[in-house]
Scaffold this motif. Sequence first.
Motif, PDB file in Angstrom:
ATOM      1  N   TRP A  91       0.819  -1.210   0.000  1.00 17.10           N
ATOM      2  CA  TRP A  91       0.000   0.000   0.000  1.00 17.10           C
ATOM      3  C   TRP A  91       0.856   1.264   0.000  1.00 17.10           C
ATOM      4  O   TRP A  91       0.518   2.246  -0.648  1.00 17.10           O
ATOM      5  CB  TRP A  91      -0.980  -0.018   1.179  1.00 17.10           C
ATOM      6  CG  TRP A  91      -2.041  -1.030   0.950  1.00 17.10           C
ATOM      7  CD1 TRP A  91      -2.099  -2.293   1.453  1.00 17.10           C
ATOM      8  CD2 TRP A  91      -3.185  -0.895   0.093  1.00 17.10           C
ATOM      9  NE1 TRP A  91      -3.205  -2.952   0.976  1.00 17.10           N
ATOM     10  CE2 TRP A  91      -3.889  -2.108   0.146  1.00 17.10           C
ATOM     11  CE3 TRP A  91      -3.676   0.130  -0.702  1.00 17.10           C
ATOM     12  CZ2 TRP A  91      -5.063  -2.319  -0.578  1.00 17.10           C
ATOM     13  CZ3 TRP A  91      -4.850  -0.079  -1.426  1.00 17.10           C
ATOM     14  CH2 TRP A  91      -5.523  -1.294  -1.357  1.00 17.10           C
ATOM     15  N   GLU A  92       1.956   1.226   0.701  1.00 18.18           N
ATOM     16  CA  GLU A  92       2.827   2.404   0.714  1.00 18.18           C
ATOM     17  C   GLU A  92       3.340   2.704  -0.695  1.00 18.18           C
ATOM     18  O   GLU A  92       3.391   3.855  -1.125  1.00 18.18           O
ATOM     19  CB  GLU A  92       3.983   2.186   1.700  1.00 18.18           C
ATOM     20  CG  GLU A  92       4.984   3.327   1.773  1.00 18.18           C
ATOM     21  CD  GLU A  92       4.382   4.697   2.161  1.00 18.18           C
ATOM     22  OE1 GLU A  92       3.253   4.744   2.685  1.00 18.18           O
ATOM     23  OE2 GLU A  92       5.064   5.712   1.900  1.00 18.18           O
TER      24      GLU A  92
ATOM     25  N   SER B 172       2.529   7.113   4.221  1.00 22.84           N
ATOM     26  CA  SER B 172       2.216   8.305   3.410  1.00 22.84           C
ATOM     27  C   SER B 172       0.787   8.779   3.635  1.00 22.84           C
ATOM     28  O   SER B 172       0.524   9.979   3.642  1.00 22.84           O
ATOM     29  CB  SER B 172       2.394   8.007   1.922  1.00 22.84           C
ATOM     30  OG  SER B 172       3.757   7.847   1.636  1.00 22.84           O
ATOM     31  N   ALA B 173      -0.126   7.855   3.797  1.00 21.38           N
ATOM     32  CA  ALA B 173      -1.525   8.239   4.024  1.00 21.38           C
ATOM     33  C   ALA B 173      -1.623   9.038   5.318  1.00 21.38           C
ATOM     34  O   ALA B 173      -2.240  10.108   5.366  1.00 21.38           O
ATOM     35  CB  ALA B 173      -2.412   6.993   4.091  1.00 21.38           C
ATOM     36  N   ILE B 174      -0.982   8.531   6.357  1.00 22.38           N
ATOM     37  CA  ILE B 174      -1.028   9.194   7.662  1.00 22.38           C
ATOM     38  C   ILE B 174      -0.322  10.551   7.588  1.00 22.38           C
ATOM     39  O   ILE B 174      -0.806  11.544   8.139  1.00 22.38           O
ATOM     40  CB  ILE B 174      -0.405   8.268   8.742  1.00 22.38           C
ATOM     41  CG1 ILE B 174      -1.267   6.998   8.913  1.00 22.38           C
ATOM     42  CG2 ILE B 174      -0.207   8.994  10.060  1.00 22.38           C
ATOM     43  CD1 ILE B 174      -2.690   7.237   9.386  1.00 22.38           C
ATOM     44  N   ALA B 175       0.785  10.603   6.860  1.00 26.42           N
ATOM     45  CA  ALA B 175       1.518  11.878   6.731  1.00 26.42           C
ATOM     46  C   ALA B 175       0.674  12.921   5.997  1.00 26.42           C
ATOM     47  O   ALA B 175       0.643  14.088   6.391  1.00 26.42           O
ATOM     48  CB  ALA B 175       2.839  11.649   6.002  1.00 26.42           C
ATOM     49  N   HIS B 176      -0.031  12.499   4.956  1.00 23.34           N
ATOM     50  CA  HIS B 176      -0.887  13.441   4.222  1.00 23.34           C
ATOM     51  C   HIS B 176      -1.977  13.992   5.127  1.00 23.34           C
ATOM     52  O   HIS B 176      -2.270  15.184   5.120  1.00 23.34           O
ATOM     53  CB  HIS B 176      -1.569  12.747   3.024  1.00 23.34           C
ATOM     54  CG  HIS B 176      -0.646  12.427   1.904  1.00 23.34           C
ATOM     55  ND1 HIS B 176      -1.084  11.995   0.674  1.00 23.34           N
ATOM     56  CD2 HIS B 176       0.701  12.463   1.819  1.00 23.34           C
ATOM     57  CE1 HIS B 176      -0.052  11.790  -0.114  1.00 23.34           C
ATOM     58  NE2 HIS B 176       1.041  12.063   0.557  1.00 23.34           N
TER      59      HIS B 176
ATOM     60  N   VAL C 205      -2.787   6.794  13.649  1.00 16.51           N
ATOM     61  CA  VAL C 205      -2.119   5.530  13.937  1.00 16.51           C
ATOM     62  C   VAL C 205      -1.727   4.855  12.628  1.00 16.51           C
ATOM     63  O   VAL C 205      -2.576   4.598  11.774  1.00 16.51           O
ATOM     64  CB  VAL C 205      -3.045   4.593  14.751  1.00 16.51           C
ATOM     65  CG1 VAL C 205      -2.339   3.275  15.043  1.00 16.51           C
ATOM     66  CG2 VAL C 205      -3.482   5.262  16.047  1.00 16.51           C
ATOM     67  N   CYS C 206      -0.421   4.587  12.514  1.00 16.75           N
ATOM     68  CA  CYS C 206       0.053   3.906  11.311  1.00 16.75           C
ATOM     69  C   CYS C 206       0.358   2.459  11.675  1.00 16.75           C
ATOM     70  O   CYS C 206       1.416   2.153  12.228  1.00 16.75           O
ATOM     71  CB  CYS C 206       1.304   4.598  10.773  1.00 16.75           C
ATOM     72  SG  CYS C 206       1.800   3.906   9.199  1.00 16.75           S
TER      73      CYS C 206
END
Length: 198
Positions: free
Chosen positions: A5-6, A71-75, A94-95
């Motif tokens: 996914w990343e 990346s999803a969490i960072a966005h 939470v990642c």
Amino acid sequence: MMIDWEERWQSHQTGWDLGAASPPLTAYADQIFLEKRHFRVLMPGCGNGYEAIHLLQNGFSDITMLDIAPSAIAHLEQRLSQTELNWQAKLKLVCTDFFHVEGVFDLILEQTFFCALDPEQRPDYVRKMSDLLAPGGKLAGVLFNRTFEGGPPFGGDTEEYRRLFDPYFELKTLETCYNSAAPRAGSEVFFIFEKKGS
Ligand code: SAH
């Protein structure tokens, strides 16, 4: 089947992204009694998680947004930081892998997470959702009511969903979604499942 996914996030293969909060989810949140908005909300596989901002702006104060892709969490963190919202006090990012997360929640929101998983994981998804919910807790959101070539996303239909969730959940609502985002109109169902035995 293992999906990186990343890698998808980094190569911008995020075709699922609506670019805005999902109307059926925000409409559902909006009809929750104000007095209940302190309850524990989880959104697994949240992606860009636009719903988080809507929840914060509408008085929800115990929100967990979870995704396996950094990346999803960072966005999402970046987008939250651009708001004036005092989000750190009310929202956790939470990642991690959903299947490894621990906690107790009153409401779990589903959108294009179920369909992202290998269909073989569906029974595990249902069991894990039940484990994460408090007595009387609810899982609510949207599921596709169509098939796809290949996947993800992997499709399904209401008969399958009834069968799958029945061991752990009481079906409260499962109907064609009337307020889908335009590209999904007519192809998804809105559902509310309540954890059984409570
Ligand atoms: N709900 C978001 C994202 C959907 S795409 C939206 O509707 O826009 C599916 C998301 O689930 C991806 O961001 C992916 O990184 C995440 N994901 C996939 N498997 C996961 C797992 N096992 N645990 C947590 N997140 C996962």
